[in-house]
Design a protein around this motif. Structure first.
Motif, PDB file in Angstrom:
ATOM      1  N   TYR A  62       0.799   1.737  13.143  1.00  0.00           N
ATOM      2  CA  TYR A  62       0.471   0.669  12.205  1.00  0.00           C
ATOM      3  C   TYR A  62       1.720   0.205  11.479  1.00  0.00           C
ATOM      4  N   VAL A  78       0.341  -0.468  -4.378  1.00  0.00           N
ATOM      5  CA  VAL A  78      -1.121  -0.390  -4.253  1.00  0.00           C
ATOM      6  C   VAL A  78      -1.565   1.078  -4.262  1.00  0.00           C
ATOM      7  N   ASN A 103     -12.170   8.536   3.169  1.00  0.00           N
ATOM      8  CA  ASN A 103     -12.222   7.601   4.299  1.00  0.00           C
ATOM      9  C   ASN A 103     -13.234   8.067   5.338  1.00  0.00           C
ATOM     10  N   PHE A 107     -16.454   6.242   2.605  1.00  0.00           N
ATOM     11  CA  PHE A 107     -16.604   6.040   1.160  1.00  0.00           C
ATOM     12  C   PHE A 107     -18.072   6.036   0.730  1.00  0.00           C
ATOM     13  N   CYS A 148     -14.914  -2.108   4.042  1.00  0.00           N
ATOM     14  CA  CYS A 148     -13.527  -1.677   3.917  1.00  0.00           C
ATOM     15  C   CYS A 148     -13.018  -1.375   5.318  1.00  0.00           C
ATOM     16  N   THR A 192      -5.915  -6.113  -6.481  1.00  0.00           N
ATOM     17  CA  THR A 192      -4.610  -6.135  -5.825  1.00  0.00           C
ATOM     18  C   THR A 192      -3.932  -7.492  -6.032  1.00  0.00           C
ATOM     19  N   ARG A 194      -1.195 -10.638  -4.897  1.00  0.00           N
ATOM     20  CA  ARG A 194      -0.711 -11.360  -3.731  1.00  0.00           C
ATOM     21  C   ARG A 194       0.469 -12.223  -4.135  1.00  0.00           C
TER      22      ARG A 194
HETATM   23  C1  LIG Z   1      -6.609  -3.169   9.322  1.00  0.00           C
HETATM   24  C2  LIG Z   1      -6.726  -2.558   7.944  1.00  0.00           C
HETATM   25  C3  LIG Z   1      -6.759  -1.177   7.801  1.00  0.00           C
HETATM   26  C4  LIG Z   1      -6.932  -0.587   6.540  1.00  0.00           C
HETATM   27  N1  LIG Z   1      -7.054   0.768   6.447  1.00  0.00           N
HETATM   28  C5  LIG Z   1      -7.443   1.333   5.267  1.00  0.00           C
HETATM   29  C6  LIG Z   1      -7.778   2.714   5.196  1.00  0.00           C
HETATM   30  O1  LIG Z   1      -7.680   3.468   6.184  1.00  0.00           O
HETATM   31  N2  LIG Z   1      -8.233   3.197   4.018  1.00  0.00           N
HETATM   32  C7  LIG Z   1      -8.361   2.407   2.917  1.00  0.00           C
HETATM   33  O2  LIG Z   1      -8.799   2.906   1.874  1.00  0.00           O
HETATM   34  N3  LIG Z   1      -8.037   1.091   2.939  1.00  0.00           N
HETATM   35  C8  LIG Z   1      -7.595   0.536   4.091  1.00  0.00           C
HETATM   36  N4  LIG Z   1      -7.309  -0.816   4.159  1.00  0.00           N
HETATM   37  C9  LIG Z   1      -7.474  -1.626   2.953  1.00  0.00           C
HETATM   38  C10 LIG Z   1      -6.120  -2.109   2.379  1.00  0.00           C
HETATM   39  O3  LIG Z   1      -5.432  -1.036   1.782  1.00  0.00           O
HETATM   40  C11 LIG Z   1      -6.427  -3.224   1.369  1.00  0.00           C
HETATM   41  O4  LIG Z   1      -7.021  -4.311   2.043  1.00  0.00           O
HETATM   42  C12 LIG Z   1      -5.156  -3.727   0.679  1.00  0.00           C
HETATM   43  O5  LIG Z   1      -4.578  -2.699  -0.084  1.00  0.00           O
HETATM   44  C13 LIG Z   1      -5.429  -4.951  -0.211  1.00  0.00           C
HETATM   45  O6  LIG Z   1      -6.468  -4.637  -1.099  1.00  0.00           O
HETATM   46  P1  LIG Z   1      -7.758  -5.587  -1.238  1.00  0.00           P
HETATM   47  O7  LIG Z   1      -8.354  -5.731   0.130  1.00  0.00           O
HETATM   48  O8  LIG Z   1      -8.662  -4.854  -2.196  1.00  0.00           O
HETATM   49  O9  LIG Z   1      -7.269  -6.903  -1.780  1.00  0.00           O
HETATM   50  C14 LIG Z   1      -7.045  -1.400   5.388  1.00  0.00           C
HETATM   51  C15 LIG Z   1      -6.963  -2.804   5.540  1.00  0.00           C
HETATM   52  C16 LIG Z   1      -6.792  -3.375   6.794  1.00  0.00           C
HETATM   53  C17 LIG Z   1      -6.738  -4.874   6.933  1.00  0.00           C
END
Ligand SMILES: Cc1cc2nc3c(=O)[nH]c(=O)nc-3n(C[C@H](O)[C@H](O)[C@H](O)COP(=O)(O)O)c2cc1C
Length: 206
Positions: A62, A78, A103, A107, A148, A192, A194
């Protein structure tokens, strides 16, 4: 969250565009006992990886290692904002490990989706999966559900393969928790940041 609603949301998400309409996404939806069983085995695997008893290997990378600016600072922010809200101090490895483990319970969501891709496909199809995931998140909200996306599942591809009908060539892109938001939970008060469009876009000819 009943199965017809999950199917409806997946049908909507599948309206996402994809290069030459290849629709490379695959989804394994779990609820109830199968979800609980997968979660409990993942939590054991999560602990074993922490103790060094096993070494996990993600089927894809990733992030680059080492990560560099400006991405490193955003990633750290974050993380610390989230741990701060949860009252987890820097260096409290036990609580960080436990929080990461959430995770694998999706959650607490009633539905867990495992999103996979055929490992033989190329980066273009991974773009398509991103489109699908965004559509999924928005379609869920249209039905008063929240999501999520969770890349945390990817390193557990081989364990997950034992629980869902994944073919040999499928690998886990991510999980997606699907359920109702708990607005009282501290973690859900995280807002969060941007960068504005003026910081990441260039304009000409306007
Ligand atoms: C493809 C992808 C994978 C992610 N994986 C995780 C994860 O494994 N655990 C988690 O808590 N958040 C995960 N996130 C959430 C991101 O951390 C989160 O979208 C980012 O910090 C921005 O926060 P917001 O979506 O609340 O604006 C993931 C987001 C994306 C797009």
């Amino acid at each position: 969250v009943a199965r017809p609603l999950v199917e409806r949301i997946l049908d909507l998400a599948a309206r996402a565009p994809s290069g030459t309409n290849m629709q490379p996404w695959r989804v394994h939806a779990l609820a109830g006992a199968p979800l609980a069983l997968l979660s409990s085995e993942l939590l054991v695997a999560h602990d074993e990886a922490e103790s060094g008893a096993t070494v996990l290997e993600s089927p894809y990378r990733y992030y680059p290692s080492p990560l560099f600016e400006p991405y490193l600072a955003r990633r750290r922010k974050v993380g610390w904002d989230m741990y701060g809200l949860l009252g987890i101090a820097k260096g409290d490895k036990a609580r960080m490990h436990a929080q990461h483990g959430q995770n694998f319970r999706f959650f607490g969501a009633p539905v867990g989706l495992i999103v996979t891709i055929d490992r033989r496909l190329e980066i273009g199809s991974w773009i398509d999966i991103g489109m699908f995931l965004q559509g999924l998140a928005i379609a869920a909200r249209a039905h008063r559900l929240e999501t999520c996306p969770q890349a945390a599942f990817a390193p557990h591809t081989e364990l997950i393969r034992k629980h869902v009908p994944m073919s040999e060539t499928e690998i886990v892109v991510c999980g997606v928790a699907l359920g109702r938001a708990d607005s009282a939970a501290a973690i859900n008060t995280l807002r969060t940041e941007r960068e504005p469009a003026s910081a990441f876009a260039s304009f000409a000819g306007f």
